[in-house]
Scaffold this motif. Structure first.
Motif, short mmCIF file in Angstrom:
data_model
loop_
_atom_site.label_atom_id
_atom_site.label_comp_id
_atom_site.label_asym_id
_atom_site.label_seq_id
_atom_site.Cartn_x
_atom_site.Cartn_y
_atom_site.Cartn_z
N VAL A 398 -13.40 -6.54 1.97
CA VAL A 398 -12.05 -6.59 2.72
C VAL A 398 -11.11 -6.91 1.86
O VAL A 398 -10.95 -8.17 1.03
CB VAL A 398 -12.36 -7.52 3.96
CG1 VAL A 398 -10.82 -7.65 4.56
CG2 VAL A 398 -13.46 -7.34 4.78
N ARG A 399 -9.94 -6.03 1.83
CA ARG A 399 -8.92 -6.58 1.18
C ARG A 399 -7.38 -6.65 1.65
O ARG A 399 -7.12 -5.84 2.47
CB ARG A 399 -8.76 -5.21 -0.22
CG ARG A 399 -9.76 -5.29 -1.06
CD ARG A 399 -9.59 -4.11 -2.09
NE ARG A 399 -10.75 -4.22 -3.06
CZ ARG A 399 -10.89 -3.15 -3.71
NH1 ARG A 399 -10.30 -2.00 -3.71
NH2 ARG A 399 -11.90 -3.03 -4.84
N TYR A 400 -6.89 -7.69 1.36
CA TYR A 400 -5.57 -8.00 1.95
C TYR A 400 -4.35 -7.60 1.13
O TYR A 400 -4.50 -8.06 -0.10
CB TYR A 400 -5.26 -9.54 2.50
CG TYR A 400 -6.23 -9.95 3.72
CD1 TYR A 400 -5.67 -10.08 4.77
CD2 TYR A 400 -7.65 -10.06 3.56
CE1 TYR A 400 -6.58 -10.86 5.77
CE2 TYR A 400 -8.59 -10.07 4.64
CZ TYR A 400 -8.05 -10.57 5.79
OH TYR A 400 -8.80 -11.00 6.72
N LYS A 401 -3.33 -7.12 1.47
CA LYS A 401 -2.03 -6.76 0.61
C LYS A 401 -1.12 -6.95 1.32
O LYS A 401 -0.75 -6.41 2.56
CB LYS A 401 -2.27 -5.58 -0.07
CG LYS A 401 -1.13 -5.03 -1.01
CD LYS A 401 -1.07 -3.77 -1.33
CE LYS A 401 0.24 -3.34 -2.36
NZ LYS A 401 1.51 -3.67 -1.71
N PRO A 402 -0.01 -7.66 0.80
CA PRO A 402 1.25 -8.08 1.55
C PRO A 402 2.46 -6.78 1.47
O PRO A 402 2.38 -6.18 0.34
CB PRO A 402 2.12 -9.30 1.26
CG PRO A 402 1.25 -9.28 -0.21
CD PRO A 402 -0.10 -8.67 -0.21
N LEU A 403 3.00 -6.52 2.43
CA LEU A 403 4.20 -5.74 2.24
C LEU A 403 5.54 -6.34 2.24
O LEU A 403 5.63 -6.97 3.06
CB LEU A 403 4.13 -4.54 3.41
CG LEU A 403 5.29 -3.58 3.75
CD1 LEU A 403 5.38 -2.51 2.22
CD2 LEU A 403 5.37 -2.95 4.79
N LEU A 404 6.25 -6.22 1.07
CA LEU A 404 7.34 -6.84 0.89
C LEU A 404 8.66 -6.26 1.38
O LEU A 404 8.74 -4.82 0.92
CB LEU A 404 7.30 -7.51 -0.43
CG LEU A 404 6.33 -8.15 -1.01
CD1 LEU A 404 6.23 -8.77 -2.37
CD2 LEU A 404 5.99 -9.51 0.20
N ASP A 405 9.66 -6.86 1.89
CA ASP A 405 10.99 -6.05 1.90
C ASP A 405 11.89 -6.11 0.59
O ASP A 405 11.20 -6.61 -0.46
CB ASP A 405 11.83 -6.76 2.91
CG ASP A 405 12.36 -8.39 3.11
OD1 ASP A 405 11.86 -8.75 1.81
OD2 ASP A 405 12.53 -9.13 3.85
#
Length: 798
Positions: A398-405
């Motif tokens: 499982v890989r978590y990646k944030p989406l940034l503004d």
């Protein structure tokens, strides 16, 4: 001494009488003396009191810490206190004969003297501000107060001149004015739009950025309809009540709206209102700033579009995909997650979802790592066992990646869960899993690959090898991929690679492959940037072969074009009689004129002038026939679409002229209401005239059985808001049933006994290809109106 006859003899005065007379006289003299002494004593007393009052007055004057001068009613200096002597650095004798011009600043002299003279003439106090030169030559500002001192009868005895030093206040005021000028200059040079409003929102002032953006002046801003003129109508209506209520509360608020610039285009702005409160906490002013967020809005829309495309792809691959909010709560999962767990999206969104599906032995470890990642806002990877709908656990990476503004703040989290059960088990199970994935990709024509940017290591799926037609033994590199990219797309490919190396953003790419047999394949790739367990940037991509879809679209376009040509040919057959009449009339005129010309030339002598006029009429009729043929060739030829500037009024009139005979035969009365100076439109003239012809014949056919009212057919053009031009064709026919409205423009749907149902369908395709829309409405009296709107050229009035 003789006595007079009849009189008494004189009685001599006694001593007592004489003494009494003398006492009385002396008493009177003493009384007068005493009164005189009293008057003298009273005058002396008044003199002493006056002396004491003068001394007290002088004492008071000397105790005042600011310069004080006392003058006579005529202006002579009578007294000066110590601060006056010290300020001017002179003695009383030296200042006794001073003049205002010697001490008052030249720029203040005339104003000061005028104020003093007016006060002396009226006998009233005066108040004037002026600069006085100090002993060292420096001028300082003073507030001079002149007061008349009067006696009991109101006569002016003295003038009292009090000089208060206000130089520090003057300097502070000038500093404040300078600061205000600098603040105003600063506000007018920053690019942010700034507005100052009254408590009810009425605009008081704006900075230069507002005027420059809208292309208006301050007077325009302060009009009542300012908001309705510069803001998008939808936003004005949407925010009307919300803004009205917010202005009543002394709290900051914000909203987003579109504002029209001087170029006529709208851009999105984030508007923030801040209240300025008075001492009682009431709103005194509103200060509003508007930040241009057009690029952000477009990016959000592009992101939403990309997400929609990504969702379509995500739901076709077996990888488990989750979308989380900033707190880590599940917002969305793809179909693979629901299929695997046997749960619905609502079940997955429950807080205890992880407790139910993650293996108890893994739960504590996964929870700790996940919470730490959410706090840091950093990518996170873990391995865990997840319960499937058959009651069995399988291993997942499982890989978590944030989406940034744009400000680097987390907007969402994207989670990809890869089934690694086969890797945990035997190699055979791994191969079976890979075979399953390959078959799924083959069925969907979707390949996938991973790319470790740091090492340029590429891992391709079997389906991707098949799509690119590479031997499975070949080691895939960026250079090898480049050999398959279409030469015209190489610059796009190299740019994509460069951007991917320089950042960690997801990307979407559409490109072509040139195969060894010179055939072309159309590809659609979507790549997601992630981090491997060591933190290295890695792209996971899905690549789909969309060649079949592209060919199908091209075939559909070709079919539509052929269908339009068939419709034109059918219209040609229906208009044969009209065309024959249109051509026969000028031909008959040509024959008649030619015969007349021959007779005139054979006459003796020949009538040359008459023959010349007859020849001109012959040429006119010939051109008329040629124009009919030209219009027919343009309307019914099978040529490719050609874009040009078109006058919709002129195009409509040509179609009416071409159909005039058929309309007269059907007793149709045509009327036109064509807008003056109608803007031009851009499009294919032949196709648009085919639409007009279809609507004309549709209206004419609808009135074929109408006998109780005129068969009126009205053509009306008009300009719509937003840069659109509309054509309405209104008939007085039988109309249509409301339930058939949604089907009128469907292919092969018709309400006519002998119709094929392709005229309106073709018309819709043509108008949509011109980025317009076509619709129908029922008339209030009888018949129907068919309309279409297409964009006009911005600067196209003629």
């Amino acid at each position: 001494m003789k006595r007079s006859e009849g009189s008494s003899p004189a009685k001599p005065k006694s001593f007592a009488d004489e003494l009494e007379e003398r006492v009385t006289q002396r008493t009177a003299e003493l009384t007068a003396t005493i009164e005189q002494l009293k008057r003298q004593l009273a005058e002396r007393q008044r003199a002493k009191e006056a002396l004491r009052e003068g001394e007290l007055f002088n004492l008071i004057v000397e105790s005042i810490p600011v310069p004080v001068a006392i003058t006579s009613p005529t202006g002579e200096v009578e007294a000066l206190n110590k601060p006056t002597l010290e300020y001017f650095g002179k003695t009383f004798e030296e200042l006794k004969g001073w003049k205002s011009s010697e001490v008052v600043h030249p720029a203040d002299l005339e104003r000061t003297v005028a104020a003093q003279m007016a006060a002396h003439q009226k006998g009233t106090a005066y108040n004037v501000e002026s600069r006085h030169r100090r002993t060292d030559g420096v001028y300082r500002w003073f507030n001079v107060l002149g007061l008349p001192l009067r006696d009991a009868q109101g006569r002016i005895l003295h003038w009292f001149h009090l000089q208060i030093d206000i130089d520090d206040r003057k300097r502070a005021e000038e500093a404040l004015r300078s600061a205000e000028r600098n603040l105003s200059l600063t506000i007018n040079t920053i690019p942010t739009l700034i507005q100052v409003s009254q408590p009810d929102g009425t605009v008081l002032s704006v900075n230069q950025a507002v005027l420059d953006y809208h292309g208006i002046d301050l007077q325009d801003v302060q009009t009542e309809d300012f908001r309705t003129r510069v803001y998008h109508p939808d936003d004005v209506e949407r925010l009307r009540e919300e803004r009205k209520e917010a202005l009543k509360r002394p709290l900051q608020f914000e909203y987003e709206q579109r504002a029209r610039g001087k170029d006529g285009k709208y851009r999105w702005f984030l508007v923030r209102y801040n209240p300025l409160l008075d001492d009682q906490g009431r709103i005194d002013r509103w200060y509003a700033t508007a930040f241009d967020i057009e690029d952000r809005k477009r990016a959000e829309e592009a992101l939403r579009s990309a997400e929609r495309n990504l969702n379509q792809i995500i739901n076709t691959i077996p990888t488990h995909i989750y979308v989380l909010n900033i707190e880590g709560s599940v917002q969305y999962v793809n179909q693979a997650v629901m299929d695997y767990t046997g749960l619905s999206l609502e079940d997955v969104r429950q807080e205890d979802y992880r407790d139910r599906v993650i293996h108890p032995e893994d739960l504590k470890r996964v929870r700790a790592g996940r919470l730490a990642s959410l706090r840091r806002g950093a990518p996170f990877s873990t391995e865990q066992r997840v319960l499937s709908n058959d009651g069995q656990y399988r291993w997942f990476l499982v890989r978590y990646k944030p989406l940034l503004d744009e400000q680097g703040r987390i907007v969402q989290w994207y989670v990809a869960a890869f089934d690694i059960e086969d890797r945990k088990r035997a190699q055979e199970e791994v191969r079976r899993s890979e075979a399953f994935l390959a078959e799924a990709q083959r069925l969907t024509s979707i390949g996938s690959f991973s790319w470790l940017v740091a090492t340029d290591e590429l891992a391709w799926s079997e389906e991707l090898y098949r799509i690119y037609e590479f031997d499975g033994e070949i080691k895939i590199t960026l250079g090898v991929i480049r050999t398959r990219v279409h030469p015209e797309d190489l610059s796009l490919y190299e740019k994509m690679v460069e951007q991917a190396r320089n950042g960690s953003e997801d990307f979407e790419w559409q490109y072509r492959l040139l195969m060894p047999d010179q055939s072309i394949k159309y590809m659609h790739a979507v790549a997601q940037a992630t981090r491997d367990p060591s933190g290295q940037l890695e792209y996971i991509a899905a690549v789909r072969d969309v060649t079949a879809r592209r060919l199908a679209d091209e075939a559909l376009d070709k079919a539509r074009s052929e269908l339009a040509r068939v419709a034109r040919v059918m219209s040609l057959g229906a208009l044969t009689a009209s065309i024959a009449h249109e051509v026969n009339q000028p031909l008959s005129g040509i024959i008649t004129n030619a015969s007349t010309c021959m007779r005139m030339l054979d006459a003796e002598p020949p009538n040359v002038d008459g023959a010349r006029e007859t020849t001109k009429r012959t040429i006119r009729d010939g051109r008329r026939a040629a124009d009919v043929i030209t219009r027919l060739r343009a309307l019914f030829t099978n040529k490719d679409a050609a874009t040009e500037l078109i006058d919709l009024n002129e195009a409509t009139q040509e179609v009416i002229a071409l159909s005039r005979s058929e309309l007269e035969r059907n007793r149709v009365i045509t009327r036109t209401e064509l807008a003056v100076k109608l803007p031009l439109v851009t499009g294919d003239r032949v196709q648009l005239q085919q639409v007009i012809l279809n609507l004309l014949r549709n209206g004419s056919d609808a009135m074929s059985n109408v006998d109780n009212r005129p068969r009126d057919l009205l053509f009306r053009t008009e300009v719509e808001e937003g840069g659109w031009v509309r054509l309405n064709v209104q008939d007085a026919g039988i109309g249509f049933e409301p339930q058939s409205l949604d089907r009128l423009f469907q292919t092969f749907y018709t309400t006519k006994d002998d119709g094929m149902g392709i005229g309106l369908s073709v018309s819709r395709s043509i108008i949509e290809n011109h980025r317009g829309r076509i619709w129908a409405t029922s008339n209030q009296s009888a018949g129907a109106t068919f309309s279409f709107s297409i964009p006009c050229v911005v600067d196209g009035p003629h």
